[in-house]
Design a protein around this motif. Structure first.
Motif, PDB file in Angstrom:
ATOM      1  N   ARG A  47       0.819  -1.209   0.000  1.00  0.00           N
ATOM      2  CA  ARG A  47       0.000   0.000   0.000  1.00  0.00           C
ATOM      3  C   ARG A  47       0.854   1.262   0.000  1.00  0.00           C
ATOM      4  NH1 ARG A  47      -4.125  -0.792   4.907  1.00  0.00           N
ATOM      5  NH2 ARG A  47      -2.146  -1.232   5.974  1.00  0.00           N
ATOM      6  N   GLU A  48       0.364   2.242  -0.733  1.00  0.00           N
ATOM      7  CA  GLU A  48       0.982   3.567  -0.690  1.00  0.00           C
ATOM      8  C   GLU A  48       0.504   4.280   0.572  1.00  0.00           C
ATOM      9  OE1 GLU A  48       3.209   4.674  -2.735  1.00  0.00           O
ATOM     10  OE2 GLU A  48       3.125   2.937  -4.085  1.00  0.00           O
ATOM     11  N   PRO A  49       1.287   5.227   1.104  1.00  0.00           N
ATOM     12  CA  PRO A  49       0.832   5.989   2.274  1.00  0.00           C
ATOM     13  C   PRO A  49      -0.524   6.638   2.012  1.00  0.00           C
ATOM     14  CG  PRO A  49       3.150   6.425   1.838  1.00  0.00           C
ATOM     15  CD  PRO A  49       2.647   5.610   0.682  1.00  0.00           C
ATOM     16  N   GLY A  50      -1.452   6.448   2.938  1.00  0.00           N
ATOM     17  CA  GLY A  50      -2.783   7.030   2.802  1.00  0.00           C
ATOM     18  C   GLY A  50      -3.734   6.216   1.948  1.00  0.00           C
ATOM     19  N   SER A  51      -3.280   5.074   1.411  1.00  0.00           N
ATOM     20  CA  SER A  51      -4.141   4.249   0.559  1.00  0.00           C
ATOM     21  C   SER A  51      -5.188   3.529   1.392  1.00  0.00           C
ATOM     22  CB  SER A  51      -3.289   3.223  -0.199  1.00  0.00           C
ATOM     23  OG  SER A  51      -4.108   2.280  -0.857  1.00  0.00           O
ATOM     24  N   ASN A  52      -6.372   3.326   0.791  1.00  0.00           N
ATOM     25  CA  ASN A  52      -7.442   2.586   1.454  1.00  0.00           C
ATOM     26  C   ASN A  52      -7.520   1.135   0.999  1.00  0.00           C
ATOM     27  OD1 ASN A  52      -8.416   4.793   2.984  1.00  0.00           O
ATOM     28  ND2 ASN A  52      -9.506   5.587   1.184  1.00  0.00           N
ATOM     29  N   LEU A  53      -6.563   0.709   0.211  1.00  0.00           N
ATOM     30  CA  LEU A  53      -6.569  -0.672  -0.258  1.00  0.00           C
ATOM     31  C   LEU A  53      -6.397  -1.636   0.921  1.00  0.00           C
ATOM     32  CD1 LEU A  53      -4.280  -0.487  -3.426  1.00  0.00           C
ATOM     33  CD2 LEU A  53      -6.739  -0.901  -3.386  1.00  0.00           C
ATOM     34  N   PRO A  54      -7.109  -2.778   0.922  1.00  0.00           N
ATOM     35  CA  PRO A  54      -6.920  -3.752   1.999  1.00  0.00           C
ATOM     36  C   PRO A  54      -5.535  -4.376   1.920  1.00  0.00           C
ATOM     37  CG  PRO A  54      -8.286  -4.665   0.250  1.00  0.00           C
ATOM     38  CD  PRO A  54      -8.092  -3.223  -0.074  1.00  0.00           C
ATOM     39  N   ASP A  55      -4.960  -4.724   3.077  1.00  0.00           N
ATOM     40  CA  ASP A  55      -3.625  -5.303   3.056  1.00  0.00           C
ATOM     41  C   ASP A  55      -3.665  -6.828   3.018  1.00  0.00           C
ATOM     42  OD1 ASP A  55      -4.524  -5.765   5.573  1.00  0.00           O
ATOM     43  OD2 ASP A  55      -2.816  -4.876   6.612  1.00  0.00           O
ATOM     44  N   ARG A  56      -4.862  -7.403   2.895  1.00  0.00           N
ATOM     45  CA  ARG A  56      -5.003  -8.844   2.694  1.00  0.00           C
ATOM     46  C   ARG A  56      -6.060  -9.078   1.631  1.00  0.00           C
ATOM     47  NH1 ARG A  56      -5.054 -10.380   9.141  1.00  0.00           N
ATOM     48  NH2 ARG A  56      -2.903  -9.697   9.503  1.00  0.00           N
ATOM     49  N   GLN A  57      -5.873 -10.123   0.855  1.00  0.00           N
ATOM     50  CA  GLN A  57      -6.841 -10.409  -0.196  1.00  0.00           C
ATOM     51  C   GLN A  57      -7.193 -11.885  -0.192  1.00  0.00           C
ATOM     52  OE1 GLN A  57      -4.681  -9.027  -3.663  1.00  0.00           O
ATOM     53  NE2 GLN A  57      -3.835 -11.063  -4.077  1.00  0.00           N
ATOM     54  N   ALA A  58      -8.459 -12.167  -0.437  1.00  0.00           N
ATOM     55  CA  ALA A  58      -8.953 -13.538  -0.473  1.00  0.00           C
ATOM     56  C   ALA A  58      -9.043 -14.020  -1.916  1.00  0.00           C
ATOM     57  CB  ALA A  58     -10.323 -13.611   0.189  1.00  0.00           C
ATOM     58  N   MET A  59      -8.849 -15.299  -2.112  1.00  0.00           N
ATOM     59  CA  MET A  59      -8.973 -15.876  -3.436  1.00  0.00           C
ATOM     60  C   MET A  59      -9.392 -17.336  -3.322  1.00  0.00           C
ATOM     61  SD  MET A  59      -4.889 -16.013  -4.351  1.00  0.00           S
ATOM     62  CE  MET A  59      -5.163 -16.490  -6.057  1.00  0.00           C
ATOM     63  N   LEU A  60     -10.039 -17.833  -4.371  1.00  0.00           N
ATOM     64  CA  LEU A  60     -10.385 -19.242  -4.443  1.00  0.00           C
ATOM     65  C   LEU A  60      -9.269 -19.973  -5.164  1.00  0.00           C
ATOM     66  CD1 LEU A  60     -14.206 -19.273  -5.279  1.00  0.00           C
ATOM     67  CD2 LEU A  60     -13.092 -19.920  -3.134  1.00  0.00           C
ATOM     68  N   VAL A  61      -8.847 -21.069  -4.572  1.00  0.00           N
ATOM     69  CA  VAL A  61      -7.690 -21.827  -5.057  1.00  0.00           C
ATOM     70  C   VAL A  61      -8.075 -23.293  -5.183  1.00  0.00           C
ATOM     71  CG1 VAL A  61      -5.369 -22.596  -4.392  1.00  0.00           C
ATOM     72  CG2 VAL A  61      -6.046 -20.236  -3.988  1.00  0.00           C
ATOM     73  N   ARG A  62      -7.627 -23.934  -6.234  1.00  0.00           N
ATOM     74  CA  ARG A  62      -7.849 -25.369  -6.363  1.00  0.00           C
ATOM     75  C   ARG A  62      -6.977 -26.084  -5.339  1.00  0.00           C
ATOM     76  NH1 ARG A  62      -5.058 -29.552  -8.670  1.00  0.00           N
ATOM     77  NH2 ARG A  62      -6.210 -31.218  -9.702  1.00  0.00           N
TER      78      ARG A  62
END
Length: 253
Positions: A47-62
């Motif tokens: 993340r860039e300073p001040g970013s609202n992006l989540p620092d974890r991401q979920a995904m579906l995996v086989r």
């Protein structure tokens, strides 16, 4: 080994536990098996300073890791588990261990107490305190010959603790909530820095409940498979194993 598990918590409960902003709706899953899609969580983009992006991401995996270097999946065993003792050295896992460590949310897992050559008594093994736990996972993206990509993954196992060693000699690695950030941080935490997390859970962390053999069939997906039950001992013919396959894994097809 961990060959079946369940995730019956709600998306809201799961997201809160894993530190995710939200998760798409999904139904309770009582009998998750290899080759099926499973939910895994990775560290998000830096993340860039001040970013609202989540620092974890979920995904579906086989569920069944395929290393990027595999040429013919038909000749490669299904790696749904990764033994903690070899994740730094084994070619199948060392790249994922360095770059794509993950969390696998679960409400518990199933294990079978062996009886000779028979499948044995199945157990539903869940945390005594209830709720969700996070198994240590690894993710690898496999590029198929046709050009499409498939995200694949495995659950890391370790030696069983004293609480369940009488059932099986292996168990999934549980990552404690306080260690989520360190385990997922593949930018500053090298694999050797997180090896201390690959240990058995405390002996009283799980409770093991004997259940019927309904769990043996992947087609059985309802809550009844977690009801207490005893299986009568039966003889079973040993299954054939592909040359070179790990006896603790399954063949790919």
């Amino acid at each position: 080994m961990a060959g079946r598990f369940a995730l019956t918590a709600t998306p809201e409960q799961t997201a809160a536990f894993l530190g995710l902003a939200e998760l798409e709706e999904f139904p309770p899953r009582y009998n998750i098996a290899p080759t099926q899609p499973v939910l895994m969580v990775l560290a998000g983009p830096q993340r860039e300073p001040g970013s609202n992006l989540p620092d974890r991401q979920a995904m579906l995996v086989r569920w069944g890791l395929i290393p990027a270097w595999v040429e013919d999946t038909r000749e490669f065993p299904l790696l749904f588990n990764a033994r903690s003792e070899g994740v730094l050295q084994k070619a199948s896992f060392k790249t994922a261990m360095r770059h794509r460590r993950a969390l696998v949310p679960a409400s518990g897992f199933y294990e079978w107490q062996q009886s000779g050559s028979a499948k044995g008594q199945p157990y539903w093994i869940r945390p005594r305190r209830g709720g969700v736990v996070a198994f240590a996972g690894l993710i690898e993206t496999y590029s198929e010959p046709g050009g499409s990509e498939m995200d694949t993954g495995a659950i890391i196992t370790t030696e069983a603790n004293a609480g369940i060693a009488h059932i099986h000699d292996r168990m999934p690695v549980v990552i404690e909530e306080r260690d989520f950030a360190r385990w997922l941080d593949c930018r500053t935490q090298e694999p050797r820095h997180v090896l201390d997390l690959l240990k058995p859970a405390e002996p009283d962390f799980f409770e093991a409940i004997p259940v019927s053999d309904l769990v043996n069939k992947v087609a059985n997906t309802g809550p009844e498979i977690q009801e207490s039950g005893i299986v009568s001992p039966q003889a079973e013919k040993p299954r054939r194993q592909k040359p070179g396959a790990d006896e603790n894994q399954m063949s790919l097809f």
